[in-house]
Design an enzyme around this catalytic site. Structure first.
Site, short mmCIF file in Angstrom:
data_model
loop_
_atom_site.label_atom_id
_atom_site.label_comp_id
_atom_site.label_asym_id
_atom_site.label_seq_id
_atom_site.Cartn_x
_atom_site.Cartn_y
_atom_site.Cartn_z
N HIS A 69 19.53 9.41 -30.86
CA HIS A 69 19.22 9.06 -32.15
C HIS A 69 19.59 7.80 -32.83
O HIS A 69 19.86 7.68 -33.68
CB HIS A 69 20.07 10.28 -32.97
CG HIS A 69 19.35 11.52 -32.96
ND1 HIS A 69 20.13 12.77 -33.06
CD2 HIS A 69 18.00 12.14 -32.39
CE1 HIS A 69 19.62 13.69 -32.69
NE2 HIS A 69 18.20 13.37 -32.36
N HIS A 70 19.97 6.82 -31.55
CA HIS A 70 20.37 5.74 -32.11
C HIS A 70 19.47 4.91 -32.91
O HIS A 70 19.79 3.85 -33.58
CB HIS A 70 21.04 4.65 -31.01
CG HIS A 70 19.79 4.30 -30.06
ND1 HIS A 70 18.85 4.79 -29.14
CD2 HIS A 70 19.34 2.90 -30.24
CE1 HIS A 70 17.93 4.12 -28.76
NE2 HIS A 70 18.25 2.63 -29.19
N LYS A 75 10.85 9.50 -30.19
CA LYS A 75 9.31 9.34 -29.84
C LYS A 75 9.19 9.60 -28.01
O LYS A 75 10.17 9.25 -27.25
CB LYS A 75 9.04 7.72 -29.99
CG LYS A 75 7.59 7.42 -29.49
CD LYS A 75 6.62 7.57 -30.97
CE LYS A 75 5.37 7.51 -30.45
NZ LYS A 75 4.94 8.78 -30.31
N LYS A 99 13.23 2.99 -21.82
CA LYS A 99 11.95 2.44 -22.08
C LYS A 99 11.78 1.63 -23.42
O LYS A 99 11.26 0.31 -23.43
CB LYS A 99 10.77 3.49 -21.60
CG LYS A 99 9.68 2.95 -21.12
CD LYS A 99 8.71 4.15 -21.05
CE LYS A 99 9.16 5.27 -19.92
NZ LYS A 99 8.37 6.51 -19.60
N ASP A 104 11.38 -3.25 -26.97
CA ASP A 104 11.77 -3.59 -28.32
C ASP A 104 10.85 -2.75 -28.95
O ASP A 104 10.20 -3.23 -30.03
CB ASP A 104 11.24 -5.09 -28.61
CG ASP A 104 12.70 -5.90 -28.32
OD1 ASP A 104 13.79 -5.35 -28.11
OD2 ASP A 104 12.26 -7.16 -27.91
N LYS A 111 11.01 13.94 -25.73
CA LYS A 111 10.12 14.34 -24.64
C LYS A 111 9.77 15.99 -24.86
O LYS A 111 10.75 16.51 -25.30
CB LYS A 111 10.64 14.45 -23.33
CG LYS A 111 9.19 14.19 -22.40
CD LYS A 111 8.76 12.86 -22.30
CE LYS A 111 7.42 12.97 -21.36
NZ LYS A 111 6.86 11.26 -21.34
N SER A 367 1.59 3.18 -29.00
CA SER A 367 1.85 4.20 -29.88
C SER A 367 2.44 3.71 -30.95
O SER A 367 2.45 4.17 -32.18
CB SER A 367 2.74 5.66 -29.04
OG SER A 367 2.17 6.30 -28.41
P1 NAD Z 1 -2.84 13.20 -16.36
O1 NAD Z 1 -2.59 14.84 -16.55
O2 NAD Z 1 -3.78 12.70 -17.26
O3 NAD Z 1 -3.03 13.16 -14.85
C1 NAD Z 1 -2.15 13.42 -13.86
C2 NAD Z 1 -3.01 13.40 -12.63
O4 NAD Z 1 -2.45 13.50 -11.42
C3 NAD Z 1 -4.22 14.54 -12.56
O5 NAD Z 1 -5.48 14.15 -12.29
C4 NAD Z 1 -3.49 15.48 -11.64
O6 NAD Z 1 -4.51 16.20 -11.06
C5 NAD Z 1 -2.77 14.68 -10.52
N1 NAD Z 1 -1.83 15.10 -9.77
C6 NAD Z 1 -1.06 16.43 -9.82
N2 NAD Z 1 -0.36 16.43 -8.85
C7 NAD Z 1 -0.76 15.76 -7.92
C8 NAD Z 1 -0.28 15.42 -6.54
N3 NAD Z 1 0.71 16.13 -6.06
N4 NAD Z 1 -0.79 14.28 -5.95
C9 NAD Z 1 -1.71 13.69 -6.32
N5 NAD Z 1 -2.38 13.94 -7.65
C10 NAD Z 1 -1.84 14.72 -8.34
O7 NAD Z 1 -1.12 12.95 -16.56
P2 NAD Z 1 -1.03 11.32 -17.13
O8 NAD Z 1 -0.77 10.92 -18.54
O9 NAD Z 1 -1.95 10.36 -16.43
O10 NAD Z 1 0.70 11.22 -16.58
C11 NAD Z 1 0.84 10.81 -14.98
C12 NAD Z 1 2.23 10.26 -15.18
O11 NAD Z 1 2.33 9.17 -15.78
C13 NAD Z 1 3.29 11.18 -15.46
O12 NAD Z 1 4.44 11.21 -14.78
C14 NAD Z 1 3.59 10.89 -16.92
O13 NAD Z 1 5.03 11.36 -17.49
C15 NAD Z 1 3.56 9.15 -16.79
N6 NAD Z 1 3.32 8.61 -18.01
C16 NAD Z 1 2.27 8.99 -18.73
C17 NAD Z 1 2.11 8.23 -20.03
C18 NAD Z 1 0.66 8.42 -20.91
O14 NAD Z 1 0.63 7.71 -21.60
N7 NAD Z 1 -0.04 9.28 -20.63
C19 NAD Z 1 2.87 7.23 -20.56
C20 NAD Z 1 3.91 7.16 -19.57
C21 NAD Z 1 4.05 7.78 -18.56
#
Ligand code: NAD
Length: 475
Positions: A69-70, A75, A99, A104, A111, A367
């Protein structure tokens, strides 16, 4: 599983992040209590609620964690996965805090997670669950434009964000800033252009920046630039697909793509858009006509390549496969894809790792832009687009008069164009990712820190301490 085993596993992912944090803290002289406060999750909300699915009542397990909460609001994305658990949500919330500090963005980390497999549930039931989850968050004051603002993550996207917004609006009618209660919304519902591809594009900008530095490339015996670099991407979801798309467009060669059901490989390169179309049409990346199948999807991570981009889930590179990884650069698009043990093995091998707490910050950056747009109630570029076009036209006229030469109409079009929302968002994102990278790298060099991850944590901790001092909490 025994109770004890459960307990040991329950906090393992969070411990990994604490380990990285502690490594960084050794480079700083900060009071232990303050470090403990930064590390701790400020609020953990665990919910169980009933939803009627078909003829049965199912109890759904869900979470929202506010790590810090700093800065307010908090988000962070919401994840839908059968693997969701408290430890995972706490860890992902903590990563969000660091992150946001690095790029910034003035938020505390949070989460959310719902323990469901969206692939096995109907759209109607996912909607019911999303709406009920949102109303539970509203009841406890865990959502709101100035309190806590969710966004998409693994298993969620624009559709879920628009249900969250609609539920919030219906229960908080008259709230003038309601649009800012969630980001990652469709454009028609107050979203911002460029949010969908933001994380993948940010991953591209971050890795491109590293690849343009001669000293870094020499250390891994690679030429500078992206053209011709061989890349493997795991996960063809939102982040993985967009990253793959931008690398392919920039001339890199995507030699392998890995999904849950298996991986595909073509040494000469895969056309990412074609693969995506194949995935949409057949439901799988396997049997793509211009590639070989790899049945064991994890084996794709171990292929010879220049850059490996895990963009699916956490802990996919661990002590048992780290030694077999041949990539020279690993870009952590997913959150926490490398365990601390694997991290040490890879560092010894000289692999450059660009850490998640910087590299996938493009999503939260855009975002932030969406949240600002929602609070200001005006589209980016609306005030200045026409003004800039008129100014550019006048300037061109002066140039033509002074030079006594007419500028070609095609060239004129390029010069006259005022900034659209997408142009402003992309330039804001690019600038953020470039600056973030150099801040981390400069700190790594000036403080003689062994790797980019530890340097990124040092940067984040310093920024958070700064905010605490400004708040006057710790005089
Ligand atoms: P998503 O659900 O759109 O896509 C994830 C993909 O990974 C899917 O297509 C799924 O089938 C595939 N997958 C699952 N298990 C797998 C495996 N064992 N081997 C290969 N592929 C596999 O999710 P996303 O939003 O693209 O998020 C992916 C990663 O990025 C997560 O770690 C998430 O926390 C991180 N992330 C996402 C965002 C965002 O804006 N969406 C932002 C920051 C970080």
């Amino acid at each position: 599983m025994s109770k004890n085993q459960n307990k040991t596993n329950a906090y393992s992912f969070f411990n990994c992040i604490e380990k990285n944090f502690d490594k960084a803290a050794r480079f700083l002289s900060i009071e232990k209590g303050l470090l403990e406060q930064i590390k701790a999750c400020n609020a953990v909300y665990r919910i169980h609620f009933p939803v009627k699915i078909g003829k049965e009542i199912k109890v759904i397990e869900a979470y929202r964690v506010q790590h810090s909460h700093h800065k307010l609001p908090c988000k962070g994305g919401i994840r839908y996965s059968i693997k969701v658990n408290q430890d995972e949500v706490m860890t992902l919330a903590a990563l969000m805090t660091y992150k946001c500090a690095i790029v910034d963005v003035p938020f505390g980390g949070a989460k959310g997670g719902i323990k469901i497999d969206p692939q096995t549930i109907s759209v109607e039931d996912i909607e019911k669950i999303t709406r009920r989850y949102t109303s539970e968050l509203i009841k406890k004051n865990f959502i709101g434009p100035g309190i806590d603002v969710p966004a998409p993550d693994y298993g969620t996207g624009e559709r879920e964000m628009s249900w969250i917004f609609d539920t919030f609006l219906s229960l908080r009618s008259g709230e003038v800033d309601a649009l800012a209660c969630v980001t990652g919304k469709p454009i028609s519902q107050g979203g911002v252009r460029g949010r969908k591809e933001a994380t993948g594009l940010g991953v591209f900008y971050g890795i491109r920046e590293l690849c343009h530095i001669k000293e870094e490339m020499s250390s891994v015996h690679l030429d500078i630039g992206l053209v011709g670099k061989k890349i493997i991407i795991q996960g063809l979801g939102n982040v993985g697909y967009h990253a793959a798309y931008f690398f392919h467009k920039a001339g890199a060669i995507i030699i392998a793509l890995a999904e849950r059901e298996g991986a595909i490989y073509n040494e000469k390169g895969l056309n990412v858009s074609k693969v995506f179309l194949h995935l949409k049409n057949t439901g799988s990346i396997l049997n793509f006509p211009e590639a070989k199948n790899i049945e064991n999807t994890e084996k794709a991570l171990e292929l010879e390549c220049d850059i490996l981009i895990p963009a699916a889930l956490e802990n996919v590179i661990h002590k048992n496969n780290a030694n077999r990884i041949k990539a020279k650069i690993i870009g952590e698009a997913a959150n926490g894809p490398i365990t601390p043990e694997a991290d040490e093995i890879l560092e010894k091998k000289g692999v450059i790792i660009i850490p998640d707490i910087y590299l996938n910050a493009g999503g939260v950056t855009v975002s932030y832009f969406e949240w600002l747009k929602n609070l200001s109630h005006v589209r980016y570029g609306r005030m200045e687009k026409k003004f800039n076009e008129n100014m550019n036209a006048e300037l061109l006229q002066v140039i033509e008069t002074v030079c006594k030469k007419k500028i070609l109409s095609e060239e004129k079009k390029i010069i006259l164009r005022g900034p659209r929302e997408i142009d402003l968002i992309r330039s804001g994102l690019e600038d953020t990712m470039i600056n973030g990278f150099h801040k981390i790298r400069d700190l790594k060099k000036s403080s003689k820190i062994g790797n980019l991850r530890t340097a990124a944590f040092v940067l984040a901790i310093n920024k958070i301490i700064d905010s605490y001092e400004k708040l006057g909490i710790f005089p």
